[in-house]
Design a protein around this motif. Structure first.
Motif, PDB file in Angstrom:
ATOM      1  N   TYR A 297       5.793  -6.224  -7.335  1.00 13.33           N
ATOM      2  CA  TYR A 297       5.492  -4.784  -6.359  1.00 13.33           C
ATOM      3  C   TYR A 297       6.836  -3.798  -5.162  1.00 13.33           C
ATOM      4  N   ILE A 298       7.374  -5.287  -4.196  1.00 10.62           N
ATOM      5  CA  ILE A 298       7.890  -5.464  -3.075  1.00 10.62           C
ATOM      6  C   ILE A 298       8.496  -6.407  -3.134  1.00 10.62           C
ATOM      7  N   VAL A 299      10.013  -5.838  -2.699  1.00  9.29           N
ATOM      8  CA  VAL A 299      11.183  -6.151  -2.025  1.00  9.29           C
ATOM      9  C   VAL A 299      11.208  -7.525  -1.513  1.00  9.29           C
ATOM     10  N   SER A 300      10.352  -7.661  -0.407  1.00  3.76           N
ATOM     11  CA  SER A 300      10.100  -8.666   0.513  1.00  3.76           C
ATOM     12  C   SER A 300       8.550  -8.910   1.089  1.00  3.76           C
ATOM     13  N   PRO A 301       8.414 -10.368   1.249  1.00  2.00           N
ATOM     14  CA  PRO A 301       6.838 -10.839   1.676  1.00  2.00           C
ATOM     15  C   PRO A 301       7.069 -10.144   3.380  1.00  2.00           C
ATOM     16  N   LEU A 302       8.169  -9.946   3.813  1.00  3.54           N
ATOM     17  CA  LEU A 302       8.189  -9.241   5.150  1.00  3.54           C
ATOM     18  C   LEU A 302       7.719  -8.106   5.158  1.00  3.54           C
ATOM     19  N   SER A 303       7.596  -6.989   4.249  1.00  7.55           N
ATOM     20  CA  SER A 303       7.763  -6.262   4.322  1.00  7.55           C
ATOM     21  C   SER A 303       7.293  -5.032   3.650  1.00  7.55           C
ATOM     22  N   TYR A 304       6.897  -4.174   3.253  1.00  6.30           N
ATOM     23  CA  TYR A 304       6.063  -3.120   1.929  1.00  6.30           C
ATOM     24  C   TYR A 304       7.440  -2.381   1.975  1.00  6.30           C
ATOM     25  N   GLU A 305       8.244  -2.344   1.318  1.00  3.77           N
ATOM     26  CA  GLU A 305       8.973  -1.374   1.043  1.00  3.77           C
ATOM     27  C   GLU A 305       9.471  -2.420  -0.490  1.00  3.77           C
ATOM     28  N   LEU A 306       8.908  -0.849  -1.447  1.00  4.36           N
ATOM     29  CA  LEU A 306       8.388  -1.039  -2.777  1.00  4.36           C
ATOM     30  C   LEU A 306       9.958  -1.317  -3.792  1.00  4.36           C
ATOM     31  N   THR A 307       9.452  -2.262  -4.553  1.00  2.00           N
ATOM     32  CA  THR A 307      10.914  -2.156  -5.688  1.00  2.00           C
ATOM     33  C   THR A 307      11.395  -0.955  -6.748  1.00  2.00           C
ATOM     34  N   PRO A 308      12.105  -0.403  -6.254  1.00  2.00           N
ATOM     35  CA  PRO A 308      12.959   0.174  -7.043  1.00  2.00           C
ATOM     36  C   PRO A 308      12.636   0.252  -8.844  1.00  2.00           C
ATOM     37  N   GLY A 309      11.985   1.245  -8.954  1.00  2.00           N
ATOM     38  CA  GLY A 309      11.997   1.553 -10.312  1.00  2.00           C
ATOM     39  C   GLY A 309      10.441   0.925 -10.976  1.00  2.00           C
ATOM     40  N   VAL A 310       9.883   0.438 -10.071  1.00  2.00           N
ATOM     41  CA  VAL A 310       9.202  -0.184 -10.296  1.00  2.00           C
ATOM     42  C   VAL A 310       7.488   0.485 -10.421  1.00  2.00           C
ATOM     43  N   ASP A 311       6.946   0.737 -11.610  1.00  2.00           N
ATOM     44  CA  ASP A 311       5.806   1.715 -11.218  1.00  2.00           C
ATOM     45  C   ASP A 311       4.411   0.962 -10.497  1.00  2.00           C
ATOM     46  N   GLN A 312       3.860   1.430  -9.221  1.00  2.00           N
ATOM     47  CA  GLN A 312       3.034   1.177  -8.519  1.00  2.00           C
ATOM     48  C   GLN A 312       1.508   0.923  -9.046  1.00  2.00           C
ATOM     49  N   SER A 313       1.615   1.854  -9.718  1.00  2.00           N
ATOM     50  CA  SER A 313      -0.523   2.785 -10.776  1.00  2.00           C
ATOM     51  C   SER A 313      -0.448   0.546 -11.280  1.00  2.00           C
ATOM     52  N   LEU A 314       0.361   0.651 -11.991  1.00  2.00           N
ATOM     53  CA  LEU A 314       0.072  -0.772 -12.956  1.00  2.00           C
ATOM     54  C   LEU A 314      -0.219  -1.915 -12.266  1.00  2.00           C
ATOM     55  N   ARG A 315      -1.323  -2.238 -13.012  1.00  2.00           N
ATOM     56  CA  ARG A 315      -1.937  -3.659 -12.943  1.00  2.00           C
ATOM     57  C   ARG A 315      -0.804  -4.943 -12.515  1.00  2.00           C
ATOM     58  N   PRO A 316      -1.423  -6.092 -12.602  1.00  2.00           N
ATOM     59  CA  PRO A 316      -0.120  -7.454 -12.437  1.00  2.00           C
ATOM     60  C   PRO A 316       0.203  -7.504 -14.012  1.00  2.00           C
ATOM     61  N   TYR A 317      -1.413  -7.912 -15.096  1.00  2.00           N
ATOM     62  CA  TYR A 317      -0.931  -8.141 -16.363  1.00  2.00           C
ATOM     63  C   TYR A 317       0.238  -6.888 -16.872  1.00  2.00           C
ATOM     64  N   GLU A 318      -0.566  -5.379 -16.080  1.00  2.00           N
ATOM     65  CA  GLU A 318       0.833  -4.046 -16.866  1.00  2.00           C
ATOM     66  C   GLU A 318       2.176  -4.604 -16.112  1.00  2.00           C
ATOM     67  N   LEU A 319       2.423  -5.280 -15.313  1.00  2.00           N
ATOM     68  CA  LEU A 319       3.346  -4.865 -15.141  1.00  2.00           C
ATOM     69  C   LEU A 319       4.083  -6.100 -15.663  1.00  2.00           C
ATOM     70  N   GLU A 320       3.857  -7.733 -15.684  1.00  2.00           N
ATOM     71  CA  GLU A 320       4.163  -8.577 -16.616  1.00  2.00           C
ATOM     72  C   GLU A 320       4.379  -7.989 -17.511  1.00  2.00           C
ATOM     73  N   GLU A 321       3.648  -7.338 -18.323  1.00  2.00           N
ATOM     74  CA  GLU A 321       3.983  -7.334 -19.925  1.00  2.00           C
ATOM     75  C   GLU A 321       4.808  -5.657 -20.272  1.00  2.00           C
ATOM     76  N   VAL A 322       5.601  -5.375 -19.357  1.00  2.00           N
ATOM     77  CA  VAL A 322       6.130  -4.676 -18.847  1.00  2.00           C
ATOM     78  C   VAL A 322       7.511  -5.035 -18.713  1.00  2.00           C
ATOM     79  N   LYS A 323       7.395  -5.937 -17.813  1.00  2.00           N
ATOM     80  CA  LYS A 323       8.694  -7.015 -17.517  1.00  2.00           C
ATOM     81  C   LYS A 323       9.433  -7.106 -18.986  1.00  2.00           C
TER      82      LYS A 323
END
Length: 342
Positions: A297-323
């Protein structure tokens, strides 16, 4: 302050809470030890707040400041789980057709949830008190579970729930204090709660906890005295008054020590609030960032900068399925282009 994030799995949420809880409890354990000894009235607390630290160190050494810490940490997780599940169930029972619940019913639900959680974990609290008040150089009890077993074997089951009625009595002033503090603090900020910054939430949490604990503190003081009192401990556990029951304990404390002695140890308890909640919040957020980074969901464990193009409303298993879907689709199109070229 520690809010659920749907981007974490259940095991990740538990790991974050566990890490934050253990670290914050352990870091503030010296203040908790001083508080409990002050409440019970052992000789360590006779000289005041700072003198208590000196006396404990001189008589028992440095490790004395972490007596009972494992029992306290162990109690944190079942207590939280039972409290949250009970609160949700009671709130759902009292909601109307539109999903609303009155303020006083919400306070009542919070009080009942606290009582249910305390009932499930009370023997651990008794064990913590006994471990704290004893001299660790001449211990009567060793280990959390052996302490519970020894109390049960020598004093019976009721000894593991001695003073529990005070938890019931103290739960409601605690809930009322929390609610009253939050309502007034919301007015103070002059903006809706959903716009609060993390700092505002932190300040609200600390102040609400301070007010609530101060209101319910006399009940906790008498409860600690009842937990500590035992004929099998040196000097009956070091309790500074002799009593025959809950009401008599209140009477004897006020009669012999004055009404303000019901707030003995409040200084240590108040000082503990800020570092405890501060560490709890900070450690939870650090652990959460690592998990969000691992989940993508984020680009680095040191900040909350969101990963471009990732839907933040998806749950972890849903994001895995999309990937997985996108990976298979890209692989399929690659095979197709190779076939066409061939």
């Amino acid at each position: 302050m520690v809010k659920k994030d749907n981007r974490l799995t259940s095991s990740q949420s538990f790991a974050c809470v566990a890490f934050a809880g253990f670290l914050s409890k352990s870091a503030t354990s010296p203040l908790e030890v001083v508080k409990i000894k002050s409440q019970v009235g052992t000789f360590h607390s006779k000289g005041g707040f700072l003198q208590s630290f000196v006396r404990i160190y001189q008589n028992e050494g440095l490790r004395a400041f972490w007596k009972g810490n494992f029992a306290s940490c162990l109690r944190l997780f079942p207590y939280t789980a039972v409290h949250l599940s009970t609160y949700r169930n009671i709130v759902h029972l009292h909601m109307d057709e539109l999903g609303f619940i009155s303020q006083w019913r919400a306070i009542f639900a919070g009080g009942l949830a606290g009582v249910a959680a305390a009932l499930a974990t009370y023997p651990l609290e008794v064990a913590e008190t006994r471990l704290v008040i004893q001299n660790c150089r001449e211990p009567t009890y060793v280990g959390v579970f052996r302490t519970i077993s020894k109390i049960y074997g020598s004093e019976g089951l009721l000894a593991l729930y001695r003073g529990f009625s005070l938890t019931v009595l103290g739960a409601f002033p605690f809930s009322v204090g929390c609610y009253a503090a939050y309502i007034n603090l919301d007015k103070l900020w002059q903006e809706p709660a959903f716009r609060f910054t993390p700092l505002q939430n932190f300040i609200n949490g600390c102040l609400a906890a301070g007010v609530a604990q101060t209101l319910s503190y006399p009940f906790e003081t008498v409860k600690r005295k009842m937990q500590a009192q035992s004929a099998r401990l040196p000097h009956c556990g070091g309790v500074d008054v002799h009593f025959s029951g809950m009401a008599d304990c209140f009477v004897q404390v006020v009669k012999n020590k004055g009404i303000l002695s019901l707030w003995n140890g409040l200084t240590a308890n108040t000082i503990k609030i800020v570092p405890y909640f501060g560490l709890l919040f900070t450690c939870f957020e650090m652990c959460k960032q690592v998990c969000l980074y691992r989940n993508g969901y984020i680009v680095s464990p040191l900040s909350y900068e969101l990963t471009p193009g990732v839907d933040q409303s998806l749950r972890p298993y849903e994001l895995e399925e999309v990937k997985r879907y996108l990976k298979n689709r890209d692989f399929g199109s690659e095979e197709s282009s190779l076939g066409n070229r061939w």
